[in-house]
Design a protein around this motif. Structure first.
Motif, mmCIF file in Angstrom:
data_model
loop_
_atom_site.group_PDB
_atom_site.id
_atom_site.type_symbol
_atom_site.label_atom_id
_atom_site.label_comp_id
_atom_site.label_asym_id
_atom_site.label_seq_id
_atom_site.Cartn_x
_atom_site.Cartn_y
_atom_site.Cartn_z
ATOM 1 N N LEU A 133 0.828 -1.198 0.000
ATOM 2 C CA LEU A 133 0.000 0.000 0.000
ATOM 3 C C LEU A 133 0.864 1.251 0.000
ATOM 4 O O LEU A 133 2.041 1.209 0.360
ATOM 5 C CB LEU A 133 -0.900 0.027 1.236
ATOM 6 C CG LEU A 133 -1.732 -1.209 1.544
ATOM 7 C CD1 LEU A 133 -2.547 -0.996 2.814
ATOM 8 C CD2 LEU A 133 -2.626 -1.587 0.384
ATOM 9 N N CYS A 134 0.263 2.368 -0.377
ATOM 10 C CA CYS A 134 0.933 3.664 -0.276
ATOM 11 C C CYS A 134 -0.094 4.771 -0.429
ATOM 12 O O CYS A 134 -1.239 4.530 -0.807
ATOM 13 C CB CYS A 134 2.038 3.823 -1.322
ATOM 14 S SG CYS A 134 1.473 4.178 -2.996
ATOM 15 N N ARG A 135 0.364 5.982 -0.100
ATOM 16 C CA ARG A 135 -0.368 7.191 -0.482
ATOM 17 C C ARG A 135 0.210 7.541 -1.847
ATOM 18 O O ARG A 135 1.387 7.858 -1.971
ATOM 19 C CB ARG A 135 -0.161 8.314 0.532
ATOM 20 C CG ARG A 135 -0.645 8.021 1.945
ATOM 21 C CD ARG A 135 -2.119 7.607 2.048
ATOM 22 N NE ARG A 135 -3.059 8.618 1.600
ATOM 23 C CZ ARG A 135 -3.935 9.242 2.382
ATOM 24 N NH1 ARG A 135 -3.995 8.976 3.664
ATOM 25 N NH2 ARG A 135 -4.753 10.130 1.872
ATOM 26 N N TYR A 136 -0.600 7.426 -2.887
ATOM 27 C CA TYR A 136 -0.130 7.523 -4.267
ATOM 28 C C TYR A 136 0.167 8.973 -4.646
ATOM 29 O O TYR A 136 -0.669 9.852 -4.430
ATOM 30 C CB TYR A 136 -1.196 6.943 -5.195
ATOM 31 C CG TYR A 136 -0.704 6.524 -6.548
ATOM 32 C CD1 TYR A 136 0.000 5.340 -6.709
ATOM 33 C CD2 TYR A 136 -0.960 7.298 -7.669
ATOM 34 C CE1 TYR A 136 0.442 4.932 -7.957
ATOM 35 C CE2 TYR A 136 -0.525 6.902 -8.928
ATOM 36 C CZ TYR A 136 0.175 5.714 -9.056
ATOM 37 O OH TYR A 136 0.605 5.316 -10.309
ATOM 38 N N PRO A 137 1.340 9.238 -5.213
ATOM 39 C CA PRO A 137 1.674 10.604 -5.611
ATOM 40 C C PRO A 137 0.703 11.141 -6.669
ATOM 41 O O PRO A 137 0.499 10.519 -7.715
ATOM 42 C CB PRO A 137 3.084 10.474 -6.195
ATOM 43 C CG PRO A 137 3.622 9.200 -5.613
ATOM 44 C CD PRO A 137 2.435 8.298 -5.459
ATOM 45 N N SER A 138 0.113 12.277 -6.391
ATOM 46 C CA SER A 138 -0.864 12.882 -7.311
ATOM 47 C C SER A 138 -0.275 13.119 -8.698
ATOM 48 O O SER A 138 -0.978 13.034 -9.698
ATOM 49 C CB SER A 138 -1.384 14.196 -6.734
ATOM 50 O OG SER A 138 -2.046 13.958 -5.517
ATOM 51 N N ALA A 139 1.025 13.409 -8.769
ATOM 52 C CA ALA A 139 1.671 13.678 -10.052
ATOM 53 C C ALA A 139 1.638 12.477 -10.994
ATOM 54 O O ALA A 139 1.793 12.634 -12.205
ATOM 55 C CB ALA A 139 3.117 14.113 -9.835
#
Length: 182
Positions: A133-139
């Motif tokens: 899992l991760c907090r996905y980079p918006s970029a």
């Protein structure tokens, strides 16, 4: 393809996340079965796939590492939205290296509006690896989603012989707002 060389997702097991996802988020992010099947139920059978783009491209460094291939390896990249009741709930990015895909005969390029998840879970020859899992980079999101502040994402690797398909699924705000996912 959604691309940025300066931004890399920090994938890790759920137990290493700080802060961790909420219980509801954790329930969805760690779904061990078919996400397609669960989304179909959550949308009252109004699930669909909206293809964005697909083709041969250089894989991102985090993808090469997960697939255990040299940085800069070429692969098939498929990006789609998974829709529930006509809303974009999930952004999905699936990748496989060119040599493994070509040797396997698996027609990843022929899916169109069909769900990759349905095919992977209906073929008992595919074994699924651990979820990260991760907090996905918006970029790294498609341009129309880049205002989303680092949504939760998950990925796992599906293997059949020498073929590995890395599937990442990013849960967009509309998914959580729909509120029917308990």
């Amino acid at each position: 393809m959604s691309e940025s060389t300066s931004v890399t997702p920090r994938w890790q097991p759920c137990e290493h996340l700080d802060p961790p996802p909420s219980p509801l988020q954790r329930d969805w992010l760690l779904e061990a079965g078919s996400l397609t099947r669960r989304l179909t139920l959550a949308s009252s059978n109004r699930f669909s796939v909206e293809p964005l783009q697909e083709g041969w491209a250089s894989l991102r460094d985090d993808e090469c590492q997960a697939l255990e291939v040299p940085a800069g390896s070429e692969g098939w990249v498929r990006e789609v939205y998974l829709l529930g009741a006509g809303q974009r709930w999930i952004f999905a990015r699936s990748v496989a290296t060119r040599p493994a895909l070509e040797a396997s005969g698996f027609a990843l390029d022929q899916l169109g509006k069909r769900s990759l998840g349905h095919l992977l879970f209906s073929d008992p020859a595919f074994a699924r690896g651990a979820l990260e899992l991760c907090r996905y980079p918006s970029a790294l999101l498609p341009a129309d989603c880049r205002g989303t502040p680092q949504p939760w994402a998950r990925r796992s690797r599906f293997c059949r012989g020498s073929l590995s398909i890395l599937v990442a699924e990013v849960f967009l705000p509309a998914f959580w707002i729909a509120g029917q996912h308990g």
